[in-house]
Scaffold this active site. Structure first.
Site, PDB file in Angstrom:
ATOM      1  N   ASP A  64       0.812  -1.210   0.000  1.00  0.00           N
ATOM      2  CA  ASP A  64       0.000   0.000   0.000  1.00  0.00           C
ATOM      3  C   ASP A  64       0.851   1.269   0.000  1.00  0.00           C
ATOM      4  OD1 ASP A  64       0.702  -0.860   2.659  1.00  0.00           O
ATOM      5  OD2 ASP A  64      -0.681   0.615   3.487  1.00  0.00           O
ATOM      6  N   HIS A 137       8.482   0.186  12.496  1.00  0.00           N
ATOM      7  CA  HIS A 137       7.356  -0.491  11.865  1.00  0.00           C
ATOM      8  C   HIS A 137       7.649  -1.994  11.819  1.00  0.00           C
ATOM      9  CE1 HIS A 137       3.651  -0.670   9.762  1.00  0.00           C
ATOM     10  NE2 HIS A 137       4.141  -0.905   8.561  1.00  0.00           N
ATOM     11  N   ASP A 207       4.639   4.786   7.911  1.00  0.00           N
ATOM     12  CA  ASP A 207       4.030   3.934   8.940  1.00  0.00           C
ATOM     13  C   ASP A 207       5.008   3.764  10.084  1.00  0.00           C
ATOM     14  OD1 ASP A 207       2.106   3.720   7.024  1.00  0.00           O
ATOM     15  OD2 ASP A 207       2.121   1.530   6.907  1.00  0.00           O
TER      16      ASP A 207
END
Length: 299
Positions: A64, A137, A207
């Site tokens: 993504d 992450h 992220d």
């Protein structure tokens, strides 16, 4: 200079939100941070243009955040792009791109330069630099900071004329920070310019969990876009998936003396971002919840 949000959803798209992608347009150049699947559709809607100088910074190799590069560069070829694109990302970005370009047989109409990044300055240009810091992450990831270099102060034509400096090339040199000489007399930029203007600092978290390292990295940002996948009632899930809540994003921004916080990367469970924005505003005074195709002028 402006920020354009092409995609603001986390992991999976929704009817209103595409996957992660943020563009910073400055002086005719586009700096893109991440490109989730379908980013070329939002890019088309944004009107940013297919053939401008461009750099792409990939925070990490989750689909993504990077799969959209493939569709984007294929569409750009169909649009007859000729300008090169520079792509920067974590270890594996070069293999990911070279393998897919070869298998899909794109036949690109423009050159691509790919570089694996590490912490520190990634790009150094005349007017700015981009630096990277390790994020926290579930896979190796980076956060990025765009730091604009200080700009010359306001130019005062009346001062130049009063000093006997003729309009034209000499004015341009002084505005560009160069000293000049006329008939043996030297004039400095400070003779005709006001105080220097501080360059803007813009942070992109990607992220991540909030960390002290990132708090320091984003210190004094004018704008910071930060992972706000969940609200605080889902704190445990945020911990487990190595994401952040809106309140955690706001606390980091407050501690880092960030002027404006922009929340993004929202879980698909939220039909709108109001809950997350309200949560963050209890901690930080200037909070914006990003939406797809939102444009923010950097003044």
């Amino acid at each position: 200079m402006k920020l354009v949000f092409l995609g603001t959803s986390a992991a999976q798209p929704t009817e209103r939100r595409g996957l992660s992608s943020i563009c910073l347009e400055r002086d005719g150049e586009i700096l893109m941070f991440d490109a989730g699947e379908g980013s070329q559709v939002s890019f088309l809607k944004s009107g940013l243009g297919w053939n401008k100088p461009m750099k792409i910074f990939v925070t990490h190799l989750h689909g993504d955040h990077c799969l959209g590069i493939l569709g984007l560069i294929q569409t750009m070829t169909l649009q007859h792009r000729t300008e090169k694109i520079e792509i920067f990302g974590p270890k594996g970005i070069d293999e990911f791109l070279s393998a897919n370009i070869k298998i899909l047989n794109f036949g690109l109409s423009f050159p691509i330069m790919v570089a694996v990044v590490d912490e520190g300055i990634v790009v150094e240009e005349k007017g700015y630099h981009v630096s990277a810091s390790n994020a926290l992450h579930s896979t190796p990831a980076f956060s990025f900071v765009f730091q604009e270099k200080d700009k010359p102060g306001r130019f005062f034509p009346e001062k130049a004329l009063g000093l006997g400096i003729p309009e034209g090339e000499l004015w341009h040199k002084l505005q560009s920070g160069e000293s000049i000489s006329i008939n043996g007399k030297t004039f400095k930029p400070s003779d005709v310019l006001g105080e220097k203007r501080s360059g803007k600092k813009i942070g992109i978290s990607g992220d991540t969990r909030p960390t002290k390292q990132l708090e320091e990295f984003f210190k004094n940002c004018d704008y910071l876009t930060f992972d706000s996948t969940f609200d605080s009632s889902l704190q445990q899930k945020a911990n487990e998936t190595f994401h952040s809540t809106a309140s955690e994003a706001a606390l980091l921004a407050k501690n880092a003396n960030v002027k404006n916080l922009i929340l993004t990367h929202f879980s698909a469970r939220y039909s709108d971002e109001t809950l997350l924005a309200e949560e963050a505003r209890k901690i930080h005074s200037s909070v914006i919840a990003a939406k797809d195709l939102l444009e923010i002028e950097i003044k």
